[in-house]
Design a protein around this motif. Sequence first.
Motif, PDB file in Angstrom:
ATOM      1  N   GLU A 125       0.225  14.098  -3.046  1.00  0.00           N
ATOM      2  CA  GLU A 125      -0.246  12.658  -3.502  1.00  0.00           C
ATOM      3  C   GLU A 125       0.764  12.123  -4.436  1.00  0.00           C
ATOM      4  OE1 GLU A 125      -3.191  11.246  -2.526  1.00  0.00           O
ATOM      5  OE2 GLU A 125      -3.302  12.743  -1.192  1.00  0.00           O
ATOM      6  N   PHE A 126       0.786  10.633  -4.273  1.00  0.00           N
ATOM      7  CA  PHE A 126       1.757   9.859  -5.073  1.00  0.00           C
ATOM      8  C   PHE A 126       0.952   8.520  -5.596  1.00  0.00           C
ATOM      9  CE2 PHE A 126       2.776   8.418  -0.942  1.00  0.00           C
ATOM     10  CZ  PHE A 126       3.005   7.276  -0.838  1.00  0.00           C
ATOM     11  N   ASN A 127       1.329   7.867  -6.544  1.00  0.00           N
ATOM     12  CA  ASN A 127       0.821   6.759  -6.836  1.00  0.00           C
ATOM     13  C   ASN A 127       1.974   5.531  -6.934  1.00  0.00           C
ATOM     14  OD1 ASN A 127       1.770   7.764  -9.360  1.00  0.00           O
ATOM     15  ND2 ASN A 127       0.034   6.563 -10.342  1.00  0.00           N
ATOM     16  N   LEU A 151       8.452   2.781   4.384  1.00  0.00           N
ATOM     17  CA  LEU A 151       9.982   2.455   3.964  1.00  0.00           C
ATOM     18  C   LEU A 151      10.772   3.933   3.512  1.00  0.00           C
ATOM     19  CD1 LEU A 151       9.399  -0.428   1.653  1.00  0.00           C
ATOM     20  CD2 LEU A 151      10.477  -0.541   3.928  1.00  0.00           C
ATOM     21  N   LEU A 152      10.231   4.803   3.000  1.00  0.00           N
ATOM     22  CA  LEU A 152      10.940   6.204   2.512  1.00  0.00           C
ATOM     23  C   LEU A 152      11.138   6.917   4.060  1.00  0.00           C
ATOM     24  CD1 LEU A 152       8.750   7.182  -0.477  1.00  0.00           C
ATOM     25  CD2 LEU A 152      11.130   6.286  -0.351  1.00  0.00           C
ATOM     26  N   LYS A 153      10.206   6.677   4.780  1.00  0.00           N
ATOM     27  CA  LYS A 153      10.498   7.637   6.110  1.00  0.00           C
ATOM     28  C   LYS A 153      11.915   7.153   6.689  1.00  0.00           C
ATOM     29  CE  LYS A 153       7.976   9.525   9.885  1.00  0.00           C
ATOM     30  NZ  LYS A 153       6.846   9.408  10.739  1.00  0.00           N
ATOM     31  N   GLU A 154      12.092   5.837   6.621  1.00  0.00           N
ATOM     32  CA  GLU A 154      13.284   5.146   7.406  1.00  0.00           C
ATOM     33  C   GLU A 154      14.625   5.928   6.794  1.00  0.00           C
ATOM     34  OE1 GLU A 154      13.328   1.080   6.901  1.00  0.00           O
ATOM     35  OE2 GLU A 154      11.628   0.689   8.092  1.00  0.00           O
ATOM     36  N   THR A 214       0.822  -1.285   0.021  1.00  0.00           N
ATOM     37  CA  THR A 214       0.063   0.000  -0.023  1.00  0.00           C
ATOM     38  C   THR A 214       1.062   1.427   0.055  1.00  0.00           C
ATOM     39  OG1 THR A 214      -0.131   0.166   2.476  1.00  0.00           O
ATOM     40  CG2 THR A 214      -1.858  -1.342   1.344  1.00  0.00           C
ATOM     41  N   PRO A 215       0.163   2.428  -0.447  1.00  0.00           N
ATOM     42  CA  PRO A 215       0.823   3.659  -0.297  1.00  0.00           C
ATOM     43  C   PRO A 215       1.428   4.013   1.170  1.00  0.00           C
ATOM     44  CG  PRO A 215      -0.950   3.988  -1.624  1.00  0.00           C
ATOM     45  CD  PRO A 215      -1.142   2.543  -0.831  1.00  0.00           C
ATOM     46  N   ALA A 216       0.948   3.543   2.180  1.00  0.00           N
ATOM     47  CA  ALA A 216       1.503   3.431   3.518  1.00  0.00           C
ATOM     48  C   ALA A 216       2.557   2.852   3.800  1.00  0.00           C
ATOM     49  CB  ALA A 216       0.199   3.078   4.621  1.00  0.00           C
ATOM     50  N   ASN A 217       2.596   1.612   3.205  1.00  0.00           N
ATOM     51  CA  ASN A 217       3.971   0.813   3.405  1.00  0.00           C
ATOM     52  C   ASN A 217       5.190   1.608   2.677  1.00  0.00           C
ATOM     53  OD1 ASN A 217       1.866  -1.756   2.672  1.00  0.00           O
ATOM     54  ND2 ASN A 217       2.694  -1.684   4.590  1.00  0.00           N
TER      55      ASN A 217
END
Length: 192
Positions: A82-84, A71-74, A64-67
């Motif tokens: 918004e992104f897809n 991963l990016l926040k790490e 999902t976008p939340a996943n």
Amino acid sequence: MDDILTIALILLAFLGLPIGFACLLYFVPKKLGHPKIGKYLAFTFGLIVLVGILWTVFQDQLFTPANAKDLLKEQQIVLKDEFNIQDNRSSSAIGDYYHTFTLGISNRDKQRLIAKIKSAHDFKRNTNENESLLYSRQNRYLGPKVVQNFETEDSYVREYFQPSGKRGYAPTFRRISVSKIENKLTFEDIDE
């Protein structure tokens, strides 16, 4: 002949052991006079194995976008617009894991991420000296966490390498690339 033996061992490991364990969970309580408990234990174990198999098979479709944000926040990368998810793939083998996804991001996020990478104290311009952290480390188990930011011909890249600390465990290697041409961000997670 070796191929047949290998296939037989794989089938035994992935089919025979779970089936044998389920039978053990059923027949031991039944012999002790508790057939209902045996049925419940075997059924529960079967559900756990089925969920594990389905999760493994459909892992890419359940991303999902939340996943992606987690991963990016790490890597201290935050997308504000918004992104897809344009592409998501993962594969694994014994001792290896590879996961990559591509996001379509806004031009504003792209420019902000490029500025963040370029303003890093260790940023290197487009040179042939940029060596991937995945292959440049002598000691893959001990040492500090390393982040490097650089520019290639077609993208701005942030690489992150963290040794595992223990022999036998794969170190964490992640690469985030922001395309110079398109509004795309590519994330790669490689554990070897």
